[in-house]
Design a protein around this motif. Structure first.
Motif, PDB file in Angstrom:
ATOM      1  N   TYR A 201       0.910  -1.274   0.032  1.00 12.60           N
ATOM      2  CA  TYR A 201       0.013  -0.015  -0.007  1.00 12.60           C
ATOM      3  C   TYR A 201       0.811   1.390   0.106  1.00 12.60           C
ATOM      4  O   TYR A 201       0.507   2.406  -0.726  1.00 12.60           O
ATOM      5  CB  TYR A 201      -0.831  -0.019   1.152  1.00 12.60           C
ATOM      6  N   ALA A 202       1.886   1.119   0.581  1.00 11.54           N
ATOM      7  CA  ALA A 202       2.920   2.295   0.799  1.00 11.54           C
ATOM      8  C   ALA A 202       3.543   2.471  -0.840  1.00 11.54           C
ATOM      9  O   ALA A 202       3.639   3.692  -1.192  1.00 11.54           O
ATOM     10  CB  ALA A 202       4.067   2.046   1.647  1.00 11.54           C
ATOM     11  N   PHE A 203       3.627   1.470  -1.285  1.00 12.69           N
ATOM     12  CA  PHE A 203       4.360   1.500  -2.885  1.00 12.69           C
ATOM     13  C   PHE A 203       3.252   2.217  -3.674  1.00 12.69           C
ATOM     14  O   PHE A 203       3.446   3.149  -4.497  1.00 12.69           O
ATOM     15  CB  PHE A 203       4.638   0.190  -3.372  1.00 12.69           C
ATOM     16  N   LEU A 204       1.977   1.700  -3.320  1.00 14.29           N
ATOM     17  CA  LEU A 204       0.936   2.394  -4.423  1.00 14.29           C
ATOM     18  C   LEU A 204       0.714   3.811  -3.900  1.00 14.29           C
ATOM     19  O   LEU A 204       0.330   4.684  -4.942  1.00 14.29           O
ATOM     20  CB  LEU A 204      -0.605   1.638  -4.142  1.00 14.29           C
ATOM     21  N   ALA A 205       0.762   4.142  -2.768  1.00 13.90           N
ATOM     22  CA  ALA A 205       0.707   5.693  -2.332  1.00 13.90           C
ATOM     23  C   ALA A 205       1.518   6.611  -3.094  1.00 13.90           C
ATOM     24  O   ALA A 205       1.445   7.811  -3.555  1.00 13.90           O
ATOM     25  CB  ALA A 205       0.763   5.938  -0.872  1.00 13.90           C
ATOM     26  N   VAL A 206       2.861   6.161  -3.165  1.00  9.04           N
ATOM     27  CA  VAL A 206       4.128   6.698  -3.898  1.00  9.04           C
ATOM     28  C   VAL A 206       3.588   6.783  -5.306  1.00  9.04           C
ATOM     29  O   VAL A 206       3.878   7.963  -6.128  1.00  9.04           O
ATOM     30  CB  VAL A 206       5.396   6.147  -3.897  1.00  9.04           C
ATOM     31  N   LEU A 207       3.222   5.790  -5.788  1.00 12.30           N
ATOM     32  CA  LEU A 207       2.756   5.742  -7.219  1.00 12.30           C
ATOM     33  C   LEU A 207       1.790   6.750  -7.671  1.00 12.30           C
ATOM     34  O   LEU A 207       1.813   7.455  -8.473  1.00 12.30           O
ATOM     35  CB  LEU A 207       2.421   4.265  -7.608  1.00 12.30           C
ATOM     36  N   LEU A 208       0.995   6.846  -6.538  1.00 13.30           N
ATOM     37  CA  LEU A 208      -0.243   7.866  -6.829  1.00 13.30           C
ATOM     38  C   LEU A 208       0.030   9.194  -6.861  1.00 13.30           C
ATOM     39  O   LEU A 208      -0.263  10.009  -7.401  1.00 13.30           O
ATOM     40  CB  LEU A 208      -1.346   7.461  -5.895  1.00 13.30           C
ATOM     41  N   LEU A 209       1.193   9.597  -5.930  1.00 14.43           N
ATOM     42  CA  LEU A 209       1.784  10.844  -5.553  1.00 14.43           C
ATOM     43  C   LEU A 209       2.107  11.348  -6.819  1.00 14.43           C
ATOM     44  O   LEU A 209       2.168  12.483  -7.132  1.00 14.43           O
ATOM     45  CB  LEU A 209       2.389  10.795  -4.216  1.00 14.43           C
ATOM     46  N   MET A 210       3.176  10.412  -7.478  1.00 18.78           N
ATOM     47  CA  MET A 210       3.754  10.835  -8.668  1.00 18.78           C
ATOM     48  C   MET A 210       2.714  10.937  -9.640  1.00 18.78           C
ATOM     49  O   MET A 210       2.893  11.920 -10.539  1.00 18.78           O
ATOM     50  CB  MET A 210       4.817   9.612  -8.971  1.00 18.78           C
TER      51      MET A 210
ATOM     52  N   VAL B 121      -0.188  12.497  -9.337  1.00 22.55           N
ATOM     53  CA  VAL B 121      -0.730  13.632  -9.014  1.00 22.55           C
ATOM     54  C   VAL B 121       0.082  14.628  -9.629  1.00 22.55           C
ATOM     55  O   VAL B 121      -0.603  15.572 -10.162  1.00 22.55           O
ATOM     56  CB  VAL B 121      -1.111  13.878  -7.458  1.00 22.55           C
ATOM     57  N   LEU B 122       1.271  14.525  -9.532  1.00 24.14           N
ATOM     58  CA  LEU B 122       2.149  15.603 -10.006  1.00 24.14           C
ATOM     59  C   LEU B 122       2.050  15.682 -11.690  1.00 24.14           C
ATOM     60  O   LEU B 122       2.050  16.762 -12.250  1.00 24.14           O
ATOM     61  CB  LEU B 122       3.695  15.488  -9.616  1.00 24.14           C
ATOM     62  N   PHE B 123       2.038  14.550 -12.084  1.00 23.91           N
ATOM     63  CA  PHE B 123       1.778  14.596 -13.716  1.00 23.91           C
ATOM     64  C   PHE B 123       0.454  15.291 -13.982  1.00 23.91           C
ATOM     65  O   PHE B 123       0.271  16.083 -14.811  1.00 23.91           O
ATOM     66  CB  PHE B 123       1.916  13.143 -14.254  1.00 23.91           C
ATOM     67  N   PHE B 124      -0.695  14.745 -13.034  1.00 24.77           N
ATOM     68  CA  PHE B 124      -1.933  15.207 -13.418  1.00 24.77           C
ATOM     69  C   PHE B 124      -1.996  16.913 -13.468  1.00 24.77           C
ATOM     70  O   PHE B 124      -2.628  17.659 -14.434  1.00 24.77           O
ATOM     71  CB  PHE B 124      -3.100  14.803 -12.664  1.00 24.77           C
ATOM     72  N   MET B 125      -1.515  17.270 -12.461  1.00 23.59           N
ATOM     73  CA  MET B 125      -1.470  18.768 -12.305  1.00 23.59           C
ATOM     74  C   MET B 125      -0.799  19.470 -13.712  1.00 23.59           C
ATOM     75  O   MET B 125      -1.205  20.369 -13.927  1.00 23.59           O
ATOM     76  CB  MET B 125      -0.672  19.217 -11.132  1.00 23.59           C
ATOM     77  N   PHE B 126       0.254  19.068 -13.997  1.00 19.96           N
ATOM     78  CA  PHE B 126       1.026  19.626 -15.251  1.00 19.96           C
ATOM     79  C   PHE B 126       0.116  19.323 -16.363  1.00 19.96           C
ATOM     80  O   PHE B 126      -0.174  20.563 -17.038  1.00 19.96           O
ATOM     81  CB  PHE B 126       2.224  18.822 -15.424  1.00 19.96           C
ATOM     82  N   VAL B 127      -0.507  18.392 -16.582  1.00 21.78           N
ATOM     83  CA  VAL B 127      -1.374  18.215 -18.007  1.00 21.78           C
ATOM     84  C   VAL B 127      -2.605  18.863 -17.803  1.00 21.78           C
ATOM     85  O   VAL B 127      -3.271  19.269 -18.797  1.00 21.78           O
ATOM     86  CB  VAL B 127      -1.536  16.625 -18.399  1.00 21.78           C
ATOM     87  N   SER B 128      -3.104  19.040 -16.693  1.00 23.35           N
ATOM     88  CA  SER B 128      -4.336  19.881 -16.497  1.00 23.35           C
ATOM     89  C   SER B 128      -4.322  21.289 -16.449  1.00 23.35           C
ATOM     90  O   SER B 128      -5.087  22.060 -16.967  1.00 23.35           O
ATOM     91  CB  SER B 128      -5.010  19.403 -15.022  1.00 23.35           C
ATOM     92  N   TYR B 129      -2.958  21.682 -16.025  1.00 27.48           N
ATOM     93  CA  TYR B 129      -2.506  23.149 -16.298  1.00 27.48           C
ATOM     94  C   TYR B 129      -2.550  23.684 -17.528  1.00 27.48           C
ATOM     95  O   TYR B 129      -2.714  24.744 -17.993  1.00 27.48           O
ATOM     96  CB  TYR B 129      -1.178  23.381 -15.492  1.00 27.48           C
ATOM     97  N   VAL B 130      -2.055  23.031 -18.631  1.00 30.63           N
ATOM     98  CA  VAL B 130      -1.733  22.978 -20.019  1.00 30.63           C
ATOM     99  C   VAL B 130      -3.016  22.893 -20.781  1.00 30.63           C
ATOM    100  O   VAL B 130      -3.004  23.265 -22.002  1.00 30.63           O
ATOM    101  CB  VAL B 130      -0.310  22.528 -20.620  1.00 30.63           C
TER     102      VAL B 130
END
Length: 603
Positions: free
Chosen positions: A542-551, A553-562
């Motif tokens: 589950y900790a591994f999945l949390a890290v994967l999801l956090l990464m 989120v950062l990608f989503f923030m970029f693509v939604s911004y543009v």
């Protein structure tokens, strides 16, 4: 009929180009709206009750009835789920290109009913499943015939269920006219209440049906599901006179493919700086055929080369600005689609590993009643229901005052909140699992796969509540985004992007759980995920999945911004549409459209 009556009838015609099954324009007062959607909502409730009753307890059936291991069963559930969601792409293509949403839905719902009947037989007849075992060790494996029949029925269910999903929700949204202010306001809230119905149906499936499966039998539950699907199909047919239909606009993939081919053909030609020189036809030609012209945008300007007019010659080898912009819209959504894949891996976790956790916890309420292990997923659904209700009734009116958005927030903002909540949910799941493993160790149950720790099933409640809140934001935002942002003639394909992200996410989940299980077990070490949940290290996973999801989120923030939102339909176009509809013959266009050989628009 007098000329006055004819004129009055035309004025009451829906302005978005909707027609009835015979291809005639429909009247606003007699069709569509909440009245038509009530029949669709009834079907969707029963369908989600069916899906919830199958999916939530499937891992239990595979491990206890077919005697599969935890990893194998979890992988099979996620692959089946992925197949179902991915099937929506094919169904959406058929609807947009050939049959329309109504007939496509009827075809796949028929497959669904037949498949459920076969599945009910597969779990009912003793000859079609291996004999039970009491110890869980040395159980007789299912024969190839038993496995074959069960999975044949299960995957036919995936075909039927997957085929209706992109069409029933899109068909529901089609019942509201974008040009009527009142209907548009209803459409803005449609997906909130559509998802509410889905969650409500799932809740019944994950409680009532699962209780029957655990205490009476899977055959009885699946028989109830089959009957519910038959009844809901009849209800859907009763609503036929009230439905509005979009004109089938031809193959969206074919139109997009032609744009790319024409871009390649004109690759060395410089795109003009003045978009008015690009080829486009009169807006009335679109309106009369149930499509919308789309204004030129500066995004992906290299695609404009497909609409360049050479030497003043117009031929069928030239795309229109609208066809180019349709292609731009679909391409523009792809980065957002990619960003929704990773969050989709959590659904399979809730239906597999979360359920296996619940098997090890105290599930008694009082002295006699025991909560079925798979019913723990009802906590997630109940959380989604409550969150959707609070968001629609309380948060939207408040947020609307600050954002000016009729929906309270944009679809991308809503999705972002959901993704962030998923990270929090998985971190809480890590903490809960650490406490559960401490109880396992204190009780000396590490080697007892059936050992029950002295902790209540309600210790899982926080992670389910948070995941339910996250899904309420993310799922509604996704379906709203992909429907609204797709070109009007490609909205089944747009909705299929929503469903297919769930499908690809399920396949990705299967890959991740298999890869993590194999990688962590290398060199003779005990892996993180083994058949004995009490000996697994799900906290690490589950900790591994949390890290994967956090990464992600950062990608989503970029693509939604543009990302650039599709332009709203303008008042000027509304006036064009009104005039075109009044000028159109009362018999209207055909459902399949008509193609003029000199007109490059493929309808």
């Amino acid at each position: 009929m007098s000329s006055f009556e004819t004129e009055k009838e035309k004025e009451n015609i829906v302005l978005d180009g909707s027609v009835d099954l015979r291809g005639r324009p429909v009247e606003r007062a007699k069709t569509g709206g909440i009245k038509a959607c009530s029949f669709l909502v009834g079907y969707e409730f029963c369908e989600r009750l069916a899906f919830g009753g199958i999916w939530a307890n499937l891992v239990i059936y595979l491990t206890t009835k077919l005697h599969e291991g935890t990893v194998s069963a979890s992988r099979n559930v996620t692959v089946w789920t992925g197949t179902m969601w991915s099937m929506s792409i094919i169904a959406a293509y058929i609807a947009d290109t050939h049959w329309g949403r109504y007939w496509t839905f009827l075809a796949f719902s028929s497959v669904y009913i037949v498949a459920m009947g076969l599945l009910a037989l597969a779990v009912s007849l003793p000859s079609l499943r291996p004999p039970p075992c009491s110890s869980g060790e040395g159980c007789q494996k299912a024969s190839n015939l038993q496995i074959g029949i069960f999975y044949l029925a299960l995957y036919l269910v995936a075909v039927g269920a997957g085929g209706i999903k992109p069409n029933i929700s899109t068909f529901g949204a089609d019942q509201f006219d974008e040009f009527d202010p009142k209907e548009k306001s209803h459409k803005n809230r449609f997906f909130n209440w559509w998802m509410f119905t889905i969650f409500f149906g799932s809740l019944f499936g994950k409680t009532f049906l699962i209780y029957i499966e655990d205490n009476v039998g899977f055959g009885v539950s699946y028989g109830v599901i089959t009957a519910a699907l038959i009844i809901s199909g009849i209800v859907f047919l009763i609503g036929t006179p009230f439905y509005r239909h979009k004109i089938v606009a031809g193959s969206p993939l074919k139109r997009m493919g032609k744009v790319f081919m024409r871009v390649i053909r004109n690759w060395k030609v410089k795109a003009p700086s003045d978009p008015s020189t690009l080829y486009e036809v009169d807006p009335k030609e679109y309106i009369a055929k149930g499509r919308y012209p789309i204004a030129h945008t500066s995004a992906l300007r290299f695609l404009d080369k497909a609409a360049i007019v050479k030497d003043g010659n117009v031929s069928s080898k030239i795309s229109t600005v609208t066809e180019v912009e349709e292609t731009k819209l679909m391409i523009g959504m792809l980065p957002i689609w990619v960003a929704t894949i990773t969050p989709s891996i959590l659904g399979p976790q809730a239906g597999t590993l979360f359920v296996k956790q619940s098997e090890t916890l105290n599930r008694h309420l009082g002295s006699s009643f025991q909560i079925p292990a798979a019913s723990v997923t009802a906590f997630l659904t109940l959380s989604m229901l409550i969150t959707t209700l609070i968001y629609d009734r309380l948060l939207v009116p408040i947020l609307r005052k600050y954002t000016g958005n009729p929906k309270g927030t944009s679809a991308l903002q809503r999705m972002g909140v959901g993704m962030a909540m998923q990270v929090v949910a998985m971190l809480v799941a890590v903490a809960v699992e650490i406490k559960r493993l401490e109880a396992v160790k204190d009780g000396g149950l590490q080697n007892n796969k059936r050992g029950i720790v002295h902790k209540s099933i309600f210790t899982l409640l926080p992670q389910f509540i948070l995941l339910g809140i996250a899904d309420a934001f993310l799922d509604i935002g996704k379906i709203e985004f992909f429907y609204d942002q797709a070109p009007e003639s490609m909205q089944s394909m747009g909705t299929a992007l929503y469903t297919s992200s769930n499908g690809v996410g399920a396949f990705f989940s299967s890959f991740v759980i298999t890869a993590v299980s194999n990688f962590t077990a290398r060199g003779g070490r005990k892996g993180w995920i083994v058949n004995n949940t009490n000996a697994s290290r799900l906290d690490y996973y589950y900790a591994f999945l949390a890290v994967l999801l956090l990464m992600n989120v950062l990608f989503f923030m970029f693509v939604s911004y543009v990302y650039a939102y599709k332009r709203e339909i303008t008042e000027a176009f509304r006036e064009h549409s009104e005039k075109a509809m009044i000028d159109t013959d009362v018999n209207g266009p055909s459902l399949k459209g008509e193609h003029n050989g000199s007109d490059p628009i493929q309808l």
